[in-house]
Design an enzyme around this catalytic site. Structure first.
Site, short mmCIF file in Angstrom:
data_model
loop_
_atom_site.label_atom_id
_atom_site.label_comp_id
_atom_site.label_asym_id
_atom_site.label_seq_id
_atom_site.Cartn_x
_atom_site.Cartn_y
_atom_site.Cartn_z
CD GLU A 107 -2.94 -1.06 2.36
OE1 GLU A 107 -2.84 -0.12 3.18
OE2 GLU A 107 -3.79 -1.95 2.46
CG HIS A 155 -6.21 0.55 4.77
ND1 HIS A 155 -4.96 0.02 4.95
CD2 HIS A 155 -6.86 0.31 5.93
CE1 HIS A 155 -4.85 -0.51 6.15
NE2 HIS A 155 -6.00 -0.34 6.76
#
Length: 531
Positions: A263, A281
């Site tokens: 990420e 997220h």
């Protein structure tokens, strides 16, 4: 001087104000967490660091954090904090595991609906002017079997919501008892059983060495055909390459992911596959959750810096404010007992055995253990504290054991510490009197009653006349004032000890004079932190 806290990520102004209202000096620099060089430059000025996910607390950052006592993560995940390095540095790492539980659980349920009914694709198609009712045939959740991997705080809420949707819930969690599973209304199963039976699988475990790739290619191949996988927990729990292959083959009917192994996720094997729902997220991304975790971390950090209360720490036992107040004298005693033995022991320590009796046995023993071990370790590592001491002991292979028992003697409670080395065992016991002052009550099995002072002198000798006179005269002749003088002996004519509380450290020449008398088997100056 008031404690000083750096807020290096975007926390709400309300949370920042909590620090100020509690009398803590706070610098709100929400962008500095993204600048590792600037953070390293200024971190040495702070006692506390409040973060979200943007700040990376690395060993390099911690190397410069000489004042730092606590790191508070507004949220659950602490992947961005090197907890081992923090522990070795003696820095407590806290998180806020309850502030975003509902939000994350709701997102998992929403993702489950989204993948069951192909909502994102159907929405995009409709926005494009198409009307593809037959293309987006979904499935109901009612009556389906949900496999929940991890039935803790968030997983437990998902189980509750799923049961309200009339789903049958299977739970795999090594820490879930049969009794709790029954109360939750779920069936506790092993992982392979869950994989073979579940129509939907959702993950709610942290990323650890044990859980990494828990849904590996091998595990995914054990799932029933048509399964749908939801991950709103942590990237790295699922083999994304393997899942992509099984989605393409049709074995897995759909997937909904809020977290990814890398990420920010700008490229991923799951992207652009049909019936794969992806969000960036967002599990904790609601107004309520962001505010809750920010306020919670500010309160937790303030409590620790001002009262010593430890809440939601990941590398130290939690201690409530009330416990901190009541246990304060006992924590000091535990440290003094450890310090005495640490200063007396020159050879490597193999084991530390701690006995808690009576009132002491009813306290937070994990916290007391940390204080004992810290006291012992300080001789070789003066910078060690309650956080780093257990880490140092573990690195040295020292075994720590704890025993508790009901009141067994004249004292309402006491602590006895024994260390084991290759050549001997050495023990000391102490208690806290009603005045709140720690006292040594036994050394080497010999009963005494000694107040603990900053500077002390310990001697052992044969029980013969003249010891008191020799000690008193030698000290007096050399200008060393004795504040307290305690004697003890095993039996008449047997081994005896003396413990002197003196106003200042005993100079080396005075020690040499006492040694020259030939009356003492051992003479040891001791120092204790009684502040």
């Amino acid at each position: 001087m008031a404690p000083k806290v750096l807020v290096s990520d975007k926390l709400s102004e309300t949370a920042v104000q909590i620090f100020r209202d509690r009398g803590i000096d706070v610098d709100f620099l929400p962008d500095v967490g993204k600048d590792k060089d600037k953070l390293a430059e200024i971190i040495g000025n702070y006692d506390g660091l409040a973060i979200r996910s943007a700040t990376k607390v690395t060993p390099t950052i911690l190397k410069h954090a000489d004042r730092l006592k606590v790191i508070g993560r507004a949220g659950i995940g602490t992947d961005n904090v090197d907890k081992d390095a923090a522990s070795k540095k003696g820095v407590i790492v806290m998180n806020t595991p309850f502030g975003n539980m509902i939000t994350t659980a709701e997102h998992a349920i929403a993702m489950m609906f989204a993948v069951a009914r192909q909502i994102p694709e159907a929405s995009a198609s409709t926005h494009a002017g198409k009307w593809e009712k037959s293309r987006f045939m979904g499935v109901e959740l009612t009556g389906k079997t949900l496999g929940v991997i991890g039935a803790g705080n968030i997983g437990g809420i998902v189980c509750e919501r799923a049961r309200a949707l009339k789903m049958k819930v299977l739970a795999y969690d090594p820490f879930l008892s049969d009794e709790k599973a029954a109360r939750m209304g779920v069936e506790k199963v092993e992982l392979d059983d869950l994989l073979s039976r579940a129509d939907f699988i959702t993950l709610h475990v942290p990323l650890t060495d044990q859980t990494r790739n828990i849904l590996s290619r091998e595990a995914l191949e054990k799932t029933r055909k048509g399964v749908r996988i939801v991950n709103c927990a942590r990237g790295g729990l699922v083999d994304e390459e393997a899942l992509a292959d099984l989605l393409k083959s049709g074995h897995v009917a759909g997937a909904a992911f809020d977290v990814f192994s890398v990420e920010p996720a700008t490229d991923n094997p799951l992207f652009d596959l049909p019936n794969v729902v992806c969000t960036p997220h967002l599990g904790a991304a609601t107004t309520e959750a962001q505010e809750n975790v920010a306020l919670q971390v500010a309160e937790q950090m303030s409590d620790y810096l001002l009262t010593g209360a430890v809440t939601n720490a990941l590398n130290m036992p939690s201690v409530t404010a009330e416990e901190a107040r009541v246990m304060g004298p006992w924590v000091k005693l535990a440290g003094h007992l450890g310090s005495f033995i640490g200063q007396m022991t020159d050879e490597p320590i193999k084991a530390i055995n701690i006995l808690y009796d009576g009132a002491a046995a009813e306290m937070n023993l994990d916290a007391l253990n940390c204080s004992v071990v810290a006291g012992i370790m300080k001789k070789s590592n003066p910078d060690v504290n309650l956080v780093s001491a257990p880490v140092v002991a573990k690195e040295r292979g020292i075994q720590i054991s704890t025993t508790s028992q009901d009141k067994s003697g004249a004292f309402e409670g006491y602590i006895k510490v024994t260390v084991v080395t290759e050549v001997r065992e050495r023990s000391i016991a102490g208690t806290v009197f009603t005045d709140g002052k720690p006292r040594f009550i036994q050394i080497k099995g010999i009963n005494i009653d000694a107040e603990v002072g900053a500077n002390m002198l310990y001697t052992t000798n044969e029980d013969v006349p003249g010891i008191i006179g020799t000690l008193g005269q030698t000290m007096g002749e050399n200008g060393v004032n004795i504040a307290n003088f305690t004697l003890g002996r095993a039996k008449a004519g047997g081994e005896a000890i003396a413990l002197l509380y003196v106003d200042e450290p005993v100079p080396a020449p005075v020690i040499e004079k006492l040694c020259g008398t030939g009356m003492f088997r051992q003479i040891k100056p001791l120092a204790f932190d009684v502040a």
